[in-house]
Design a protein around this motif. Structure first.
Motif, PDB file in Angstrom:
ATOM      1  N   MET A 226       0.801  -1.232   0.000  1.00 51.24           N
ATOM      2  CA  MET A 226       0.000   0.000   0.000  1.00 51.24           C
ATOM      3  C   MET A 226       0.837   1.288   0.000  1.00 51.24           C
ATOM      4  O   MET A 226       0.304   2.389  -0.104  1.00 51.24           O
ATOM      5  CB  MET A 226      -1.027   0.025   1.150  1.00 51.24           C
ATOM      6  N   GLY A 227       2.166   1.162   0.079  1.00 51.12           N
ATOM      7  CA  GLY A 227       3.016   2.357   0.154  1.00 51.12           C
ATOM      8  C   GLY A 227       2.913   3.249  -1.072  1.00 51.12           C
ATOM      9  O   GLY A 227       2.867   4.479  -0.952  1.00 51.12           O
ATOM     10  N   LEU A 228       2.861   2.638  -2.256  1.00 46.86           N
ATOM     11  CA  LEU A 228       2.848   3.457  -3.479  1.00 46.86           C
ATOM     12  C   LEU A 228       1.545   4.258  -3.623  1.00 46.86           C
ATOM     13  O   LEU A 228       1.596   5.477  -3.835  1.00 46.86           O
ATOM     14  CB  LEU A 228       3.112   2.587  -4.709  1.00 46.86           C
ATOM     15  N   PRO A 229       0.362   3.621  -3.484  1.00 46.89           N
ATOM     16  CA  PRO A 229      -0.844   4.469  -3.532  1.00 46.89           C
ATOM     17  C   PRO A 229      -0.881   5.506  -2.409  1.00 46.89           C
ATOM     18  O   PRO A 229      -1.294   6.649  -2.625  1.00 46.89           O
ATOM     19  CB  PRO A 229      -2.015   3.483  -3.418  1.00 46.89           C
ATOM     20  N   LEU A 230      -0.405   5.136  -1.221  1.00 54.69           N
ATOM     21  CA  LEU A 230      -0.411   6.088  -0.094  1.00 54.69           C
ATOM     22  C   LEU A 230       0.420   7.322  -0.435  1.00 54.69           C
ATOM     23  O   LEU A 230      -0.018   8.464  -0.290  1.00 54.69           O
ATOM     24  CB  LEU A 230       0.140   5.411   1.167  1.00 54.69           C
ATOM     25  N   ARG A 231       1.631   7.090  -0.913  1.00 56.14           N
ATOM     26  CA  ARG A 231       2.522   8.201  -1.244  1.00 56.14           C
ATOM     27  C   ARG A 231       1.944   9.048  -2.379  1.00 56.14           C
ATOM     28  O   ARG A 231       1.919  10.278  -2.309  1.00 56.14           O
ATOM     29  CB  ARG A 231       3.877   7.653  -1.688  1.00 56.14           C
ATOM     30  N   THR A 232       1.446   8.382  -3.423  1.00 58.62           N
ATOM     31  CA  THR A 232       0.961   9.131  -4.591  1.00 58.62           C
ATOM     32  C   THR A 232      -0.252   9.975  -4.227  1.00 58.62           C
ATOM     33  O   THR A 232      -0.369  11.133  -4.646  1.00 58.62           O
ATOM     34  CB  THR A 232       0.616   8.153  -5.738  1.00 58.62           C
ATOM     35  N   ILE A 233      -1.161   9.409  -3.438  1.00 61.51           N
ATOM     36  CA  ILE A 233      -2.350  10.180  -3.054  1.00 61.51           C
ATOM     37  C   ILE A 233      -1.939  11.340  -2.148  1.00 61.51           C
ATOM     38  O   ILE A 233      -2.432  12.463  -2.292  1.00 61.51           O
ATOM     39  CB  ILE A 233      -3.408   9.250  -2.415  1.00 61.51           C
TER      40      ILE A 233
END
Ligand SMILES: Cc1cc2nc3c(=O)[nH]c(=O)nc-3n(C[C@H](O)[C@H](O)[C@H](O)COP(=O)(O)O)c2cc1C
Length: 335
Positions: A226-233
């Motif tokens: 979930m790190g990539l969607p978290l960072r991008t959002i």
């Protein structure tokens, strides 16, 4: 806080009783499945996708076999197989059945790779009552003969063609294969996407080193993903002209809260429900409500985006990619 927190949210202009959406998968491929999701407490569902090839096959049904062979070469047999199954009619019945079976927003889904003739079909999905349409767009980023601009144009063309057909909101579900991701995603918002679903999780190859074969990697995600969607959002949500919906690796109430804190309007969950059933929705909602009560947030809007990049004092924490630490003397070294 004396009263129960209100978990309602808005996504794509739709009112959701809570931010948990069951994402597109086998759990949403029948009216019974959708009813089960609604009874378990889901805020909305995204139906299993219909594929562009299935629509195209139906459009070409009048073609003779030789015409089809001229047009599609070796794919003709595969495509006529799709037509015979009447997948398109089945899909329209699925949308209607889902709407009758459940009193929550039903988002239809089309998996596509081009903006070719299929897009006029989207209107039929609208006419049978879908509340919104999610386009699962994939452009192969490893094609050596295509430029960055060529690839991005496909997303923009699909969006423009489908938006021209529909009144209902349109969300784009994309993967993370953009060379200049924030700029590309922002352009999609500016050009009319009502929402972006970040991100799709694609098939991953693995190797069987005894049989020397390429095999499928794990299909389901875990919270490590979930790190990539978290960072991008976190980086995008303050400046996006459209809603952002988090997807990939969301497993529990805590991960839903994190996605809302960085600015998501809602979340989509699949893997966790494959493992533990949609019955997990109840405990997830209870955990979100308990967290809101603990922190005295009466509604989701009171804390949505509170930890997005621009409103978080240590904003650059989201830009960090290297595992570096600062020494007592102020020098930077690998941690
Ligand atoms: C078995 C399975 C089937 C899926 N089918 C679809 C599909 O038809 N359309 C689609 O857009 N995504 C599909 N997905 C992707 C999911 O909707 C979701 O984006 C992805 O699994 C990441 O979410 P998660 O981490 O909660 O699993 C599928 C995923 C799985 C595991």
């Amino acid at each position: 806080m004396a009263t129960q927190p209100n978990l309602a949210t808005r996504y794509l202009g739709l009112k959701l009783r809570n931010p948990i959406i069951v994402g597109s998968c086998r759990l949403t491929d029948s009216p019974e499945g959708v009813k089960k999701c609604a009874e378990a407490g889901a805020g909305a569902v995204v139906l299993k996708s219909l594929f562009e090839e299935q629509i195209q096959a139906e459009l070409n049904e009048a073609m003779t076999t030789s015409e089809a062979a001229d047009t599609y070469g070796h794919a003709a047999e595969y495509i006529s197989g799709y037509g015979a199954e009447n997948a398109v009619g089945d899909y329209l019945r699925l949308v209607q059945g889902a709407k009758q079976a459940a009193d929550i927003p039903v988002i239809a889904s089309i998996n596509c790779t081009t903006a070719s003739g299929w897009t006029s079909f989207a209107r039929r999905i609208e006419s049978v009552g879908a509340d919104a349409l999610e386009l699962n767009v994939f452009v192969n980023p490893s094609a050596p003969n295509r430029s960055i601009e060529d690839n991005e144009k496909v997303y923009l063309d699909v969006l423009a063609a489908v938006k021209a057909e529909l009144k209902i909101p349109v969300a784009l579900k994309v993967g993370s294969f953009f060379s200049s991701m924030s700029a590309s995603l922002t352009r999609l918002g500016i050009r009319g996407a009502d929402g972006l679903v970040l991100f799709n999780h694609f098939y991953q190859p693995d190797l069987d080193i005894e049989e020397f074969k390429v095999v499928a990697g794990p299909a389901l995600t875990t919270r490590e993903d979930m790190g990539l969607p978290l960072r991008t959002i976190a980086q995008l949500s303050g400046n996006m002209p459209c809603d952002l919906c988090a997807s990939t690796g969301i497993e529990d109430g805590e991960s839903v809260v994190k996605m809302l804190l960085v600015g998501a309007s809602a979340v989509q969950i699949v893997s966790a429900f494959y493992r533990g059933g949609v019955e997990l929705i109840g405990p997830m909602l209870a955990d979100i409500g308990a967290w809101m009560s603990r922190h005295d947030f009466a509604t989701i809007d009171r804390f949505r985006g509170k930890m997005r990049q621009e409103s978080w004092p240590a904003g650059s924490a989201y830009d960090r990619v290297q595992f570096m630490k600062r020494t007592l003397e102020g020098r930077v070294s690998p941690s």
